[in-house]
Design a protein around this motif. Structure first.
Motif: not given
Length: 140
Positions: A61-64, A101-103, A117-118, A130-131
């Motif tokens: 959820v954080l990544a998206e 998180g950093v996108a 997203i790391r 995440s990708r």
């Protein structure tokens, strides 16, 4: 040079998530850089799985959330960006504290975008990578 077609303030970016899962999980946008979006999420009872560690779904959820916001800030007027596919590799567990998180963009095209997203713990150790693949569609 920025990759954004428009840039809200941090307060405006956070206000966009009112009454959503982002608000429920305590996710907060903390920085909008020239080519990245950063946000935090608490690791607590809202984001734990039954064994008392960060739930992988909460990481997703954080990544998206970060990747989708970034994608929408990078798309042209008259278009919106929606998630098409996401994957996540859960590297390390976290029991408490805050994850960040950093996108960052891998590809920004006319019909698709790809974001990496790391997510890291407070010691900057990688928790999840995440990708996110985004579809760019005409706004209705």
């Amino acid at each position: 040079m920025t990759i954004w077609t428009h840039t809200p303030s941090i307060d405006e970016a956070n206000a966009m998530s009112a009454n959503t899962i982002v608000e429920v999980l305590g996710i907060t946008i903390t920085d909008i850089g020239a080519d990245s979006i950063t946000g935090t999420m608490p690791v607590d009872k809202r984001t734990h799985q039954p064994f008392g560690i960060l739930h992988g779904g909460a990481s997703v959820v954080l990544a998206e959330s970060l990747g989708s916001l970034a994608a929408n800030l990078a798309c042209e007027k008259g278009f919106v960006c929606v998630g098409l596919d996401i994957n996540a590799n859960h590297i390390r567990s976290v029991r408490s504290g805050v994850v960040t998180g950093v996108a960052k963009a891998v590809h920004i095209g006319r019909s698709t975008q790809v974001w990496e997203i790391r997510i890291a713990d407070e010691a900057d150790k990688t928790v999840c990578v995440s990708r996110l693949t985004i579809a760019v569609i005409a706004a209705s």
